[in-house]
Write a protein that holds these residues in place. Structure first.
Motif, PDB file in Angstrom:
ATOM      1  N   GLU A 111       0.817  -1.223   0.000  1.00 33.68           N
ATOM      2  CA  GLU A 111       0.000   0.000   0.000  1.00 33.68           C
ATOM      3  C   GLU A 111       0.845   1.265   0.000  1.00 33.68           C
ATOM      4  O   GLU A 111       0.529   2.238  -0.697  1.00 33.68           O
ATOM      5  N   HIS A 112       1.917   1.269   0.767  1.00 32.93           N
ATOM      6  CA  HIS A 112       2.705   2.494   0.941  1.00 32.93           C
ATOM      7  C   HIS A 112       4.075   2.438   0.274  1.00 32.93           C
ATOM      8  O   HIS A 112       4.847   3.391   0.381  1.00 32.93           O
ATOM      9  N   GLY A 113       4.394   1.329  -0.420  1.00 32.20           N
ATOM     10  CA  GLY A 113       5.720   1.180  -1.009  1.00 32.20           C
ATOM     11  C   GLY A 113       6.080   2.252  -2.012  1.00 32.20           C
ATOM     12  O   GLY A 113       7.243   2.630  -2.143  1.00 32.20           O
ATOM     13  N   SER A 114       5.080   2.778  -2.707  1.00 35.23           N
ATOM     14  CA  SER A 114       5.359   3.756  -3.766  1.00 35.23           C
ATOM     15  C   SER A 114       5.842   5.102  -3.231  1.00 35.23           C
ATOM     16  O   SER A 114       6.372   5.906  -3.990  1.00 35.23           O
ATOM     17  N   VAL A 115       5.660   5.364  -1.937  1.00 33.80           N
ATOM     18  CA  VAL A 115       6.059   6.663  -1.380  1.00 33.80           C
ATOM     19  C   VAL A 115       7.257   6.541  -0.439  1.00 33.80           C
ATOM     20  O   VAL A 115       7.589   7.482   0.271  1.00 33.80           O
ATOM     21  N   LEU A 116       7.913   5.382  -0.441  1.00 27.25           N
ATOM     22  CA  LEU A 116       9.038   5.185   0.466  1.00 27.25           C
ATOM     23  C   LEU A 116      10.311   5.831  -0.035  1.00 27.25           C
ATOM     24  O   LEU A 116      11.236   6.040   0.716  1.00 27.25           O
ATOM     25  N   SER A 117      10.383   6.119  -1.320  1.00 26.47           N
ATOM     26  CA  SER A 117      11.616   6.686  -1.872  1.00 26.47           C
ATOM     27  C   SER A 117      11.287   7.700  -2.954  1.00 26.47           C
ATOM     28  O   SER A 117      10.321   7.561  -3.688  1.00 26.47           O
ATOM     29  N   VAL A 165      16.816  -9.271   2.166  1.00 28.63           N
ATOM     30  CA  VAL A 165      16.736  -8.709   0.816  1.00 28.63           C
ATOM     31  C   VAL A 165      15.906  -7.436   0.883  1.00 28.63           C
ATOM     32  O   VAL A 165      14.815  -7.430   1.464  1.00 28.63           O
ATOM     33  N   ILE A 166      16.431  -6.345   0.324  1.00 25.72           N
ATOM     34  CA  ILE A 166      15.651  -5.112   0.224  1.00 25.72           C
ATOM     35  C   ILE A 166      15.664  -4.639  -1.223  1.00 25.72           C
ATOM     36  O   ILE A 166      16.627  -4.877  -1.957  1.00 25.72           O
ATOM     37  N   ASN A 167      14.591  -3.999  -1.652  1.00 27.20           N
ATOM     38  CA  ASN A 167      14.571  -3.328  -2.941  1.00 27.20           C
ATOM     39  C   ASN A 167      15.390  -2.053  -2.829  1.00 27.20           C
ATOM     40  O   ASN A 167      15.315  -1.349  -1.810  1.00 27.20           O
ATOM     41  N   ALA A 168      16.153  -1.739  -3.851  1.00 29.04           N
ATOM     42  CA  ALA A 168      17.020  -0.560  -3.799  1.00 29.04           C
ATOM     43  C   ALA A 168      16.227   0.728  -3.636  1.00 29.04           C
ATOM     44  O   ALA A 168      16.754   1.725  -3.151  1.00 29.04           O
ATOM     45  N   ASP A 169      14.961   0.735  -4.045  1.00 30.55           N
ATOM     46  CA  ASP A 169      14.117   1.917  -3.910  1.00 30.55           C
ATOM     47  C   ASP A 169      13.491   2.037  -2.528  1.00 30.55           C
ATOM     48  O   ASP A 169      12.844   3.032  -2.222  1.00 30.55           O
ATOM     49  N   GLU A 170      13.648   1.004  -1.695  1.00 33.90           N
ATOM     50  CA  GLU A 170      12.988   0.979  -0.395  1.00 33.90           C
ATOM     51  C   GLU A 170      13.972   0.479   0.658  1.00 33.90           C
ATOM     52  O   GLU A 170      14.682  -0.486   0.422  1.00 33.90           O
ATOM     53  N   ILE A 171      14.004   1.110   1.809  1.00 36.00           N
ATOM     54  CA  ILE A 171      14.892   0.639   2.875  1.00 36.00           C
ATOM     55  C   ILE A 171      14.058  -0.156   3.875  1.00 36.00           C
ATOM     56  O   ILE A 171      14.031   0.118   5.068  1.00 36.00           O
ATOM     57  N   VAL A 172      13.344  -1.140   3.365  1.00 33.88           N
ATOM     58  CA  VAL A 172      12.581  -2.076   4.202  1.00 33.88           C
ATOM     59  C   VAL A 172      12.782  -3.469   3.614  1.00 33.88           C
ATOM     60  O   VAL A 172      12.898  -3.619   2.406  1.00 33.88           O
ATOM     61  N   PRO A 173      12.840  -4.498   4.442  1.00 30.49           N
ATOM     62  CA  PRO A 173      13.070  -5.852   3.921  1.00 30.49           C
ATOM     63  C   PRO A 173      11.889  -6.358   3.100  1.00 30.49           C
ATOM     64  O   PRO A 173      10.735  -6.169   3.473  1.00 30.49           O
ATOM     65  N   SER A 174      12.181  -7.013   1.983  1.00 31.56           N
ATOM     66  CA  SER A 174      11.151  -7.709   1.214  1.00 31.56           C
ATOM     67  C   SER A 174      11.235  -9.209   1.443  1.00 31.56           C
ATOM     68  O   SER A 174      10.311  -9.945   1.122  1.00 31.56           O
ATOM     69  N   LEU A 175      12.354  -9.678   2.018  1.00 36.41           N
ATOM     70  CA  LEU A 175      12.522 -11.088   2.353  1.00 36.41           C
ATOM     71  C   LEU A 175      13.537 -11.206   3.473  1.00 36.41           C
ATOM     72  O   LEU A 175      14.581 -10.563   3.454  1.00 36.41           O
ATOM     73  N   GLN A 306      23.133   0.668   1.119  1.00 37.14           N
ATOM     74  CA  GLN A 306      21.831   0.965   1.714  1.00 37.14           C
ATOM     75  C   GLN A 306      21.434  -0.084   2.740  1.00 37.14           C
ATOM     76  O   GLN A 306      20.824   0.232   3.765  1.00 37.14           O
ATOM     77  N   ILE A 307      21.739  -1.340   2.484  1.00 36.57           N
ATOM     78  CA  ILE A 307      21.343  -2.391   3.418  1.00 36.57           C
ATOM     79  C   ILE A 307      22.190  -2.322   4.687  1.00 36.57           C
ATOM     80  O   ILE A 307      21.735  -2.692   5.770  1.00 36.57           O
ATOM     81  N   GLU A 308      23.422  -1.820   4.578  1.00 36.99           N
ATOM     82  CA  GLU A 308      24.246  -1.618   5.765  1.00 36.99           C
ATOM     83  C   GLU A 308      23.619  -0.545   6.656  1.00 36.99           C
ATOM     84  O   GLU A 308      23.662  -0.628   7.889  1.00 36.99           O
ATOM     85  N   LEU A 309      23.023   0.463   6.031  1.00 33.69           N
ATOM     86  CA  LEU A 309      22.330   1.511   6.794  1.00 33.69           C
ATOM     87  C   LEU A 309      21.120   0.949   7.508  1.00 33.69           C
ATOM     88  O   LEU A 309      20.782   1.366   8.619  1.00 33.69           O
ATOM     89  N   LEU A 310      20.439  -0.014   6.863  1.00 36.18           N
ATOM     90  CA  LEU A 310      19.290  -0.664   7.504  1.00 36.18           C
ATOM     91  C   LEU A 310      19.737  -1.410   8.754  1.00 36.18           C
ATOM     92  O   LEU A 310      19.116  -1.281   9.817  1.00 36.18           O
ATOM     93  N   PHE A 311      20.812  -2.193   8.651  1.00 35.84           N
ATOM     94  CA  PHE A 311      21.311  -2.938   9.805  1.00 35.84           C
ATOM     95  C   PHE A 311      21.741  -1.978  10.919  1.00 35.84           C
ATOM     96  O   PHE A 311      21.523  -2.253  12.104  1.00 35.84           O
TER      97      PHE A 311
END
Length: 325
Positions: A111-117, A165-175, A306-311
């Motif tokens: 629902e909100h993925g399109s506005v994350l980046s 796993v994260i999408n490069a456009d989103e800093i949230v895990p997809s898997l 980007q994923i290092e920033l998530l961790f």
């Protein structure tokens, strides 16, 4: 123009909770059947309680239940139907199906993925770039030492490894996939979905030639660093004089040997050598993306940070000890 009262008289926590629609929760409950045989502490209350635990940075269930008692009379603003006792919350964590929380997360992401980046890499490459990495949770290292191993430097690897796993456009895990800390990273590549609209970016700890062959066979792109002891044969060399200004030192077509159960085959890949002027380091990348410019290959790997920033964010905001692997 009339004033919007959507967030009026609500606490910050209540405003955040209001972004989770009732239909989202009801559909997740129905799909996972998470309220079966439950009289009072429903899935919705459980979700709100655990979100409160995260935002308040509570370290124990006793702390959660105690802090939530202070919300008595204020629960209407964030739609909490029942304030749990410690034992109630403990039983719910033990017995409620995790699929409920997973489904709520996925619905909110959709629902909100399109506005994350604000920057949409997918719009530029016409493919979804996904970043893969892992971290080790060593909070219970003494208890979980049986699933670890001793590394060369003598440090214990006991714990749980979290592959993400994260999408490069989103800093949230997809898997997210959990494994013992001793499990080699490349085993996780079997869990990834392959299609011709995806590019995976990961470090050299995930190197696995069988997986590379599988990716190439499904049209899936990958970018990673080549191992120092890798064996390969150079097939062709592209003159890169016109790209030296961008840091590209060489661009080669190589072949690597892929050993399977009883057969051996050759896989053609691309090796790009890049010099990072900022850090004064030389990097060698391996990929099956033959159509992209060499400097773009290096740029794709750079976004892996980007994923290092998530961790780092998880480590700073949640009371779990996470050690990058």
């Amino acid at each position: 123009m009339g004033k919007s009262n959507y967030f009026s008289s609500k606490s910050v926590f209540g405003q955040l909770i209001s972004l989770i629609g009732d239909k989202t929760i009801k559909d997740a409950v129905k799909k996972s059947d998470s309220d079966r045989c439950v009289k009072r502490f429903k899935s919705k209350d459980h979700l709100i309680s655990m979100l409160f635990c995260s935002f308040a940075k509570c370290n124990s269930l006793r702390e959660v239940s105690g802090a939530m008692l202070g919300l008595s009379g204020k629960t209407e603003s964030f739609r909490l139907g029942h304030i749990p006792k410690r034992s109630t919350l403990s039983d719910a964590n033990k017995n409620r199906k995790v699929e409920f929380f997973e489904d709520v997360y996925n619905r909110l992401l959709l629902e909100h993925g399109s506005v994350l980046s604000d920057s949409r890499i997918k719009d530029v490459l016409k493919k979804q770039v996904k970043i893969v990495d892992s971290s080790t949770i060593s909070l219970f290292k003494d208890i979980l030492s049986c699933v670890g191993r001793k590394s060369k430097d003598g440090k214990s690897k006991g714990g749980i490894k979290v592959h993400t796993v994260i999408n490069a456009d989103e800093i949230v895990p997809s898997l997210v996939w959990f494994s013992p800390a001793a499990t080699h990273d490349h085993n996780f590549l079997k869990k990834l979905k392959c299609d011709d609209n995806t590019i995976y970016v990961f470090d050299k700890g995930y190197n696995g030639y069988r997986a590379f062959k599988h990716f190439s066979g499904h049209g899936t792109g990958f970018v990673t660093r080549i191992k120092d002891n890798a064996n390969y044969d150079t097939v062709a060399v592209k003159e890169g004089a016109d790209e030296i200004h961008s840091g590209v030192l060489s661009d080669q077509i190589t072949e690597i040997e892929v050993k399977e159960d009883r057969t051996t085959s050759r896989l053609k890949v691309r090796k790009v050598t890049f010099y990072d002027r900022e850090n004064k380091r030389e990097f060698e990348f391996i990929t099956d993306l033959f159509g992209l410019m060499a400097d773009l290959i290096a740029a794709l790997y750079k976004i892996r940070w980007q994923i290092e920033l998530l961790f780092k964010q998880l480590k700073q905001n949640f009371p779990v000890k996470i050690t990058p692997s």
